[in-house]
Enzyme design. Structure first.
Site, PDB file in Angstrom:
ATOM      1  N   ARG A 183      -7.904   6.164   7.547  1.00 14.16           N
ATOM      2  CA  ARG A 183      -6.765   5.511   6.893  1.00 14.16           C
ATOM      3  C   ARG A 183      -5.660   5.139   7.889  1.00 14.16           C
ATOM      4  NH1 ARG A 183      -3.914   6.788   1.016  1.00 14.16           N
ATOM      5  NH2 ARG A 183      -2.399   5.104   1.190  1.00 14.16           N
TER       6      ARG A 183
ATOM      7  N   ARG B 111       8.336  18.406 -11.250  1.00 12.50           N
ATOM      8  CA  ARG B 111       7.152  18.758 -10.419  1.00 12.50           C
ATOM      9  C   ARG B 111       5.953  17.844 -10.668  1.00 12.50           C
ATOM     10  NH1 ARG B 111       8.550  24.432 -11.303  1.00 12.50           N
ATOM     11  NH2 ARG B 111       9.796  25.061  -9.509  1.00 12.50           N
TER      12      ARG B 111
ATOM     13  N   LYS C  68       0.495   6.242  -1.419  1.00  9.66           N
ATOM     14  CA  LYS C  68       1.562   6.607  -0.484  1.00  9.66           C
ATOM     15  C   LYS C  68       2.891   6.259  -1.142  1.00  9.66           C
ATOM     16  CE  LYS C  68      -0.301   6.383   4.177  1.00  9.66           C
ATOM     17  NZ  LYS C  68      -0.226   5.685   5.472  1.00  9.66           N
TER      18      LYS C  68
ATOM     19  N   GLU D  50      -5.057  10.427   4.894  1.00 16.37           N
ATOM     20  CA  GLU D  50      -4.884   9.942   6.270  1.00 16.37           C
ATOM     21  C   GLU D  50      -5.171  11.015   7.328  1.00 16.37           C
ATOM     22  OE1 GLU D  50      -1.853   6.895   6.809  1.00 16.37           O
ATOM     23  OE2 GLU D  50      -1.500   7.685   8.809  1.00 16.37           O
TER      24      GLU D  50
ATOM     25  N   HIS E  18       1.926  -1.405  12.789  1.00 19.11           N
ATOM     26  CA  HIS E  18       3.044  -0.716  12.141  1.00 19.11           C
ATOM     27  C   HIS E  18       3.882   0.123  13.101  1.00 19.11           C
ATOM     28  CE1 HIS E  18       1.081  -2.128   8.562  1.00 19.11           C
ATOM     29  NE2 HIS E  18       1.942  -1.533   7.758  1.00 19.11           N
TER      30      HIS E  18
ATOM     31  N   ASN F  72      -2.470   1.292   9.704  1.00 19.99           N
ATOM     32  CA  ASN F  72      -1.175   1.161  10.373  1.00 19.99           C
ATOM     33  C   ASN F  72      -1.218   0.204  11.559  1.00 19.99           C
ATOM     34  OD1 ASN F  72       0.545   2.929   8.862  1.00 19.99           O
ATOM     35  ND2 ASN F  72      -0.798   4.563   9.556  1.00 19.99           N
TER      36      ASN F  72
ATOM     37  N   HIS G 147       9.599  -5.979   5.928  1.00 16.17           N
ATOM     38  CA  HIS G 147       8.506  -5.138   6.406  1.00 16.17           C
ATOM     39  C   HIS G 147       7.304  -5.968   6.865  1.00 16.17           C
ATOM     40  CE1 HIS G 147       5.797  -1.765   6.784  1.00 16.17           C
ATOM     41  NE2 HIS G 147       4.954  -2.364   5.960  1.00 16.17           N
TER      42      HIS G 147
ATOM     43  N   GLU H 238      -0.090  -8.187   5.542  1.00 19.16           N
ATOM     44  CA  GLU H 238      -0.891  -7.011   5.167  1.00 19.16           C
ATOM     45  C   GLU H 238      -2.322  -7.443   4.782  1.00 19.16           C
ATOM     46  OE1 GLU H 238       0.356  -4.165   5.893  1.00 19.16           O
ATOM     47  OE2 GLU H 238       2.404  -3.872   5.162  1.00 19.16           O
TER      48      GLU H 238
ATOM     49  N   LYS I 185      -8.825  -1.860   0.690  1.00 19.38           N
ATOM     50  CA  LYS I 185      -7.909  -0.701   0.646  1.00 19.38           C
ATOM     51  C   LYS I 185      -8.542   0.443  -0.141  1.00 19.38           C
ATOM     52  CE  LYS I 185      -3.721   1.318   0.963  1.00 19.38           C
ATOM     53  NZ  LYS I 185      -2.298   1.089   0.907  1.00 19.38           N
TER      54      LYS I 185
ATOM     55  N   HIS J  49       7.488  -0.735  12.483  1.00 17.54           N
ATOM     56  CA  HIS J  49       8.477   0.230  11.984  1.00 17.54           C
ATOM     57  C   HIS J  49       9.655   0.349  12.952  1.00 17.54           C
ATOM     58  CE1 HIS J  49       5.470   2.488   9.142  1.00 17.54           C
ATOM     59  NE2 HIS J  49       5.898   1.360   8.639  1.00 17.54           N
TER      60      HIS J  49
HETATM   61  P1  NAD Z   1      10.386  -5.563  -2.057  1.00 19.22           P
HETATM   62  O1  NAD Z   1       9.931  -4.575  -3.018  1.00 19.22           O
HETATM   63  O2  NAD Z   1      11.769  -5.406  -1.498  1.00 19.22           O
HETATM   64  O3  NAD Z   1      10.255  -7.009  -2.698  1.00 19.22           O
HETATM   65  C1  NAD Z   1      10.678  -8.127  -1.983  1.00 19.22           C
HETATM   66  C2  NAD Z   1      11.712  -8.949  -2.783  1.00 19.22           C
HETATM   67  O4  NAD Z   1      11.035  -9.696  -3.759  1.00 19.22           O
HETATM   68  C3  NAD Z   1      12.751  -8.119  -3.516  1.00 19.22           C
HETATM   69  O5  NAD Z   1      13.985  -8.761  -3.390  1.00 19.22           O
HETATM   70  C4  NAD Z   1      12.286  -8.174  -4.973  1.00 19.22           C
HETATM   71  O6  NAD Z   1      13.358  -8.090  -5.866  1.00 19.22           O
HETATM   72  C5  NAD Z   1      11.657  -9.532  -5.024  1.00 19.22           C
HETATM   73  N1  NAD Z   1      10.582  -9.709  -6.000  1.00 19.22           N
HETATM   74  C6  NAD Z   1       9.602  -8.837  -6.309  1.00 19.22           C
HETATM   75  N2  NAD Z   1       8.693  -9.420  -7.104  1.00 19.22           N
HETATM   76  C7  NAD Z   1       9.123 -10.692  -7.311  1.00 19.22           C
HETATM   77  C8  NAD Z   1       8.603 -11.791  -8.029  1.00 19.22           C
HETATM   78  N3  NAD Z   1       7.415 -11.737  -8.622  1.00 19.22           N
HETATM   79  N4  NAD Z   1       9.315 -12.934  -8.056  1.00 19.22           N
HETATM   80  C9  NAD Z   1      10.506 -13.017  -7.379  1.00 19.22           C
HETATM   81  N5  NAD Z   1      11.025 -12.028  -6.665  1.00 19.22           N
HETATM   82  C10 NAD Z   1      10.332 -10.874  -6.623  1.00 19.22           C
HETATM   83  O7  NAD Z   1       9.442  -5.644  -0.774  1.00 19.22           O
HETATM   84  P2  NAD Z   1       7.861  -5.679  -0.584  1.00 19.22           P
HETATM   85  O8  NAD Z   1       7.665  -6.612   0.530  1.00 19.22           O
HETATM   86  O9  NAD Z   1       7.143  -5.868  -1.848  1.00 19.22           O
HETATM   87  O10 NAD Z   1       7.546  -4.191  -0.097  1.00 19.22           O
HETATM   88  C11 NAD Z   1       8.024  -3.701   1.125  1.00 19.22           C
HETATM   89  C12 NAD Z   1       8.005  -2.194   1.081  1.00 19.22           C
HETATM   90  O11 NAD Z   1       6.682  -1.721   0.850  1.00 19.22           O
HETATM   91  C13 NAD Z   1       8.468  -1.569   2.389  1.00 19.22           C
HETATM   92  O12 NAD Z   1       9.390  -0.551   2.118  1.00 19.22           O
HETATM   93  C14 NAD Z   1       7.200  -0.960   2.956  1.00 19.22           C
HETATM   94  O13 NAD Z   1       7.455   0.179   3.747  1.00 19.22           O
HETATM   95  C15 NAD Z   1       6.440  -0.618   1.705  1.00 19.22           C
HETATM   96  N6  NAD Z   1       4.990  -0.467   1.900  1.00 19.22           N
HETATM   97  C16 NAD Z   1       4.396   0.624   1.376  1.00 19.22           C
HETATM   98  C17 NAD Z   1       3.038   0.802   1.500  1.00 19.22           C
HETATM   99  C18 NAD Z   1       2.368   1.978   0.846  1.00 19.22           C
HETATM  100  O14 NAD Z   1       1.178   2.181   1.088  1.00 19.22           O
HETATM  101  N7  NAD Z   1       3.055   2.722   0.015  1.00 19.22           N
HETATM  102  C19 NAD Z   1       2.255  -0.157   2.162  1.00 19.22           C
HETATM  103  C20 NAD Z   1       2.903  -1.270   2.692  1.00 19.22           C
HETATM  104  C21 NAD Z   1       4.285  -1.423   2.560  1.00 19.22           C
HETATM  105  N1  GLY Z   2      -0.223   0.964   4.003  1.00 19.85           N
HETATM  106  C1  GLY Z   2      -0.817   2.045   4.703  1.00 19.85           C
HETATM  107  C2  GLY Z   2      -1.579   2.989   3.834  1.00 19.85           C
HETATM  108  O1  GLY Z   2      -1.583   2.865   2.630  1.00 19.85           O
HETATM  109  O2  GLY Z   2      -2.178   3.886   4.333  1.00 19.85           O
END
Ligand code: NAD
Ligand code: GLY
Length: 372
Positions: free
Chosen positions: A244, A124, A146, A240, A251, A248, A269, A188, A230, A255
């Site tokens: 906030r 939890r 998020k 949100e 997005h 998006n 992404h 982003e 941010k 998406h």
């Molecule tokens: P990811 O986590 O898949 O990383 C991209 C690739 O880079 C992976 O293969 C990883 O192994 C590699 N990698 C990571 N750090 C590295 C480094 N320093 N050197 C070499 N390789 C490295 O993808 P991402 O683009 O970081 O994140 C995408 C995700 O984030 C999506 O699922 C998206 O929906 C999510 N997201 C979330 C929010 C939020 O607010 N929570 C906001 C934007 C995006």
């Molecule tokens: N990336 C969108 C949010 O954090 O609200």
């Protein structure tokens, strides 16, 4: 200790820091002293990040008096799934974690979203810390709480708002990030300029190439500026209910593009968000909200940085189907009363949430970018 920025994120009832510095990975343990509920820290990363960066973090944690352990999950968007979440939770529970255990997410947005959600629901609620290693995670996903996974219904459809105790980012980790992921993360950054900060967009027009070339000053400025933007939005609207949602921008389209490609390696992404920003500006022009010259400026900037101007060819060889894309948008979390809701632009730096956008207009925009 390396030179460091400390940017506070204010949330109802508290505050947590974003530490940004070059080479701070080995100092994560020291920086966490006095901030965690207990001594046990489980570091979770993916199988590409682990061999690169787990060792300095684990070593630093142990040197600072923590008892650290390490878990690895497969790299890639596929790890934001029910299966991966269940495996992670089962492994943690089998190790008899307790409520004073902290989870540390070391990796990109996938690891941050997965580990953050696991922390929200294991026993939890466990404390967690974000140590983002991609540009996307440093400028966006690690900040603001998020967390979640993708399901058959779509992107990020199950999750929680669950804030970390701290976010610690080492810009030196970006030296190993493949260029494709750097470019994806830049989308982003661009978003902050487009949604509410025309001066930052103008800065990006001048300096975007330097950011993508990893020029230290430009990269550092872009990350710090994005984190401040941010943090301000999250402080104004943690859950949100209002402003906030503007984060998006691009997005709703993005998406849907990701859903159609099945969240694989075909379209990352950030790449989907970049294309989604082009589409959102075009949609805004079509609806008479935004001057065409502003949409053209966005297009010129993305073209100059090498982003594809139209939808890339699908691996299957099939055409992008606008009906499937429209269908994928139906479950979007911003929709209400069955009406599609988009973040649209009145111009560069000014965005609004717009409900009731007609499918016909969206379809025309999708077709303009190459969908059938
Ligand atoms: P990811 O986590 O898949 O990383 C991209 C690739 O880079 C992976 O293969 C990883 O192994 C590699 N990698 C990571 N750090 C590295 C480094 N320093 N050197 C070499 N390789 C490295 O993808 P991402 O683009 O970081 O994140 C995408 C995700 O984030 C999506 O699922 C998206 O929906 C999510 N997201 C979330 C929010 C939020 O607010 N929570 C906001 C934007 C995006
Ligand atoms: N990336 C969108 C949010 O954090 O609200």
């Amino acid at each position: 200790m390396p030179v460091m920025l400390d940017i506070p994120v204010n949330i109802p009832g508290g505050q947590y820091p974003i530490f940004l510095g070059e080479g701070l990975l080995g100092d994560v343990g020291t920086l966490l002293q006095g901030r965690l509920p207990g001594k046990r820290v489980v570091v979770i990363s993916d199988d590409l990040v682990s061999p690169l960066y787990a060792s300095p973090v684990l070593h630093g944690l142990n040197a600072a008096g923590f008892a650290s352990e390490h878990l690895t999950v497969p790299a890639g968007e596929g790890s934001k799934s029910w299966d991966a979440l269940q495996r992670l939770l089962d492994t943690l529970l089998a190790r008899t974690i307790d409520r004073k255990t902290t989870l540390l997410a070391l990796g990109g947005g996938v690891i941050g979203d997965l580990v953050g959600f696991a922390a929200a629901i294991a026993l939890r609620g466990l404390s967690f810390v974000q140590v983002p290693t991609t540009l996307l995670a440093q400028v966006d996903s690690s900040v603001g709480g998020k967390t979640g996974i993708n399901t058959a219904a779509g992107k990020n459809m199950v999750g929680a708002f669950y804030q970390p105790l701290a976010v610690m980012m080492d810009s030196a980790t970006l030296s190993t990030l493949p260029p494709r992921h750097l470019q994806a993360g830049y989308a982003e950054i661009l978003k902050y300029g487009l949604l509410g900060d025309a001066a930052f967009f103008a800065w990006l027009e001048e300096n975007g190439k330097a950011v993508l070339a990893r020029t230290p000053n430009a990269l550092h400025h872009a990350i710090a500026h994005s984190c401040r933007a941010k943090a301000a939005i999250v402080a104004a609207d943690e859950k949100e209910q209002g402003v906030r949602a503007l984060l998006n921008l691009g997005h709703t389209f993005g998406h849907a593009l990701e859903a159609v490609t099945g969240y694989g390696d075909q379209l990352h992404h950030g790449e989907a968000v970049a294309m989604g920003c082009r589409m959102a500006f075009q949609l805004s022009v079509s609806l008479g909200l935004c001057p065409a010259s502003d949409a053209q400026r966005v297009e010129r900037h993305l073209n100059a940085l090498g982003y594809p101007a139209t939808l890339p060819t699908l691996v299957s060889g099939q055409a992008w189907d606008s009906e499937r894309l429209l269908q994928a948008m139906e479950g979007d979390k911003k929709n209400s009363h069955g009406q599609k809701t988009f973040v649209l632009a009145k111009g560069i730096g000014e965005t609004v949430l717009q409900a009731g956008v007609p499918d016909e207009t969206v379809r025309t925009v999708l077709q303009r970018f190459g969908a059938s």
